[in-house]
Design a protein around this motif. Structure first.
Motif, PDB file in Angstrom:
ATOM      1  N   ARG A 144     -20.231  -8.431  18.547  1.00 19.17           N
ATOM      2  CA  ARG A 144     -19.171  -7.809  17.760  1.00 19.17           C
ATOM      3  C   ARG A 144     -19.112  -6.303  17.949  1.00 19.17           C
ATOM      4  N   ARG A 145     -20.223  -5.670  18.270  1.00 17.54           N
ATOM      5  CA  ARG A 145     -20.248  -4.212  18.442  1.00 17.54           C
ATOM      6  C   ARG A 145     -20.137  -3.804  19.912  1.00 17.54           C
ATOM      7  N   ARG A 146     -19.884  -4.771  20.777  1.00 26.10           N
ATOM      8  CA  ARG A 146     -19.780  -4.480  22.202  1.00 26.10           C
ATOM      9  C   ARG A 146     -18.353  -4.753  22.677  1.00 26.10           C
ATOM     10  N   PHE A 147     -18.109  -4.405  23.925  1.00 27.85           N
ATOM     11  CA  PHE A 147     -16.765  -4.543  24.477  1.00 27.85           C
ATOM     12  C   PHE A 147     -16.294  -6.000  24.474  1.00 27.85           C
ATOM     13  N   LEU A 148     -17.182  -6.941  24.797  1.00 28.11           N
ATOM     14  CA  LEU A 148     -16.790  -8.352  24.873  1.00 28.11           C
ATOM     15  C   LEU A 148     -16.280  -8.852  23.532  1.00 28.11           C
ATOM     16  N   GLY A 149     -16.997  -8.518  22.462  1.00 30.19           N
ATOM     17  CA  GLY A 149     -16.567  -8.974  21.142  1.00 30.19           C
ATOM     18  C   GLY A 149     -15.222  -8.406  20.740  1.00 30.19           C
ATOM     19  N   ARG A 150     -14.988  -7.118  21.063  1.00 26.27           N
ATOM     20  CA  ARG A 150     -13.709  -6.493  20.726  1.00 26.27           C
ATOM     21  C   ARG A 150     -12.581  -7.009  21.617  1.00 26.27           C
TER      22      ARG A 150
END
Length: 322
Positions: free
Chosen positions: A134-140
């Motif tokens: 959630r705090r990384r690019f993939l989650g966003r």
């Protein structure tokens, strides 16, 4: 041990009996409502005669169809036939309503199962990944696709898929059933909303569990990420996911009207549209009751599965102390 086993069996029996009773009442309510609503929708006899037909011709058709009896007589006769699954004969085609549904049912089941499998294979992993990263690019990056899937209407997505894959690329057939390749576009269209909803629910449930104390305890004992996610977090997140899957199974079987209409899929959805337009009471009643049985049956099985996943649900439903 024997006392615990007896208490478990007693609690389970009360829990199941209560859910079965609720399901029976729900089914009776659906049967009554669909009968009343259809009778208020109009006179099908007027659709079965030519425009120049006289009042006597219409009256004769109503007598042949049994529509000249009082509403109560029709209702009691209707209820008396339901235990035998006798829904009558189609006013338009003159065939048994059950036979018409039986012919279309395999197509709808194949489409619904393909859409459900696609929803699970995409929705649950996407939800897990968007929660864990959630705090990384993939989650966003994953969440905008989930929102698009929830926002895009099925009829619009279906038309876009037809224009791109059938008209421009000519890779897949656009309408009808002609082998497994015909299943791809309708399944993607039908599964789009389910995939997005399942991903969102999985993400929310995972986020709640990832912050729980038992996750920190498992990590402090040296448990790996895969073991924590699959062995602990997924199990404790299962109830909302199972709830949604139960609803989606019934929705995919009974709610494929738009998708089947767009792709001219010869399933129950297309038959429903045709029967409603013709005010074909026996066929519409049979379809609605069939879909209601699916909804109620799946919800009943889901409630029972709750008790297996979390015994507190069973104990609370049976009135025992949790």
């Amino acid at each position: 041990m024997s006392m615990l086993r007896r208490a478990f069996a007693s609690g389970s029996a009360r829990y199941i009996a209560g859910r079965v009773g609720q399901a029976a009442l729900q089914l009776f309510g659906v049967v009554t409502i669909v009968f009343v609503v259809l009778r208020l929708s109009g006179d099908p006899a007027r659709l079965l005669v030519p425009q120049q037909a006289t009042a006597e011709d219409i009256a004769r058709i109503r007598t042949q169809l049994g529509l000249d009896a009082s509403i109560w007589e029709q209702y009691l006769q209707y209820l008396s036939k339901l235990p035998r699954f006798d829904f009558g004969y189609s006013y338009v085609q003159g065939r048994s309503a059950v036979d018409l549904i039986s012919e279309r049912l395999p197509y709808t089941i194949n489409l619904a199962l393909a859409a459900l499998l696609l929803s699970m294979l995409v929705g649950i992993p996407v939800g897990m990944a968007s929660a864990y990263f959630r705090r990384r690019f993939l989650g966003r990056a994953l969440m905008p696709f989930v929102l698009i899937g929830q926002s895009m209407p099925a009829f619009w997505l279906g038309l876009l898929l037809i224009l791109f894959f059938s008209v421009r690329l000519r890779w897949l057939p656009s309408t009808g059933f002609d082998g497994l390749t015909s299943l791809i576009l309708p399944a993607i269209t039908l599964a789009s909303l389910s995939m997005a909803t399942l991903a969102r629910i999985t993400r929310s449930s995972f986020l709640e569990q990832l912050n729980a104390d038992y996750v920190r305890t498992a990590r402090s004992r040296g448990a790996g990420t895969a073991r924590v996610l699959m062995g602990h977090v997924l199990r404790n997140s299962a109830i909302p996911i199972v709830t949604l899957l139960g609803l989606e199974i019934a929705a995919l079987l009974g709610g494929a009207v738009i998708t089947e209409t767009i792709f001219a899929w010869p399933g129950i959805g297309q038959l429903t549209v045709q029967a409603i337009q013709a005010r074909d009471f026996p066929v519409v009643q049979a379809i609605v009751i069939f879909v209601a049985i699916i909804y109620i049956g799946v919800n009943l099985l889901t409630d029972m599965l709750y008790a297996v996943i979390d015994p507190r649900v069973r104990l609370a439903g049976s009135g025992e102390q949790v």
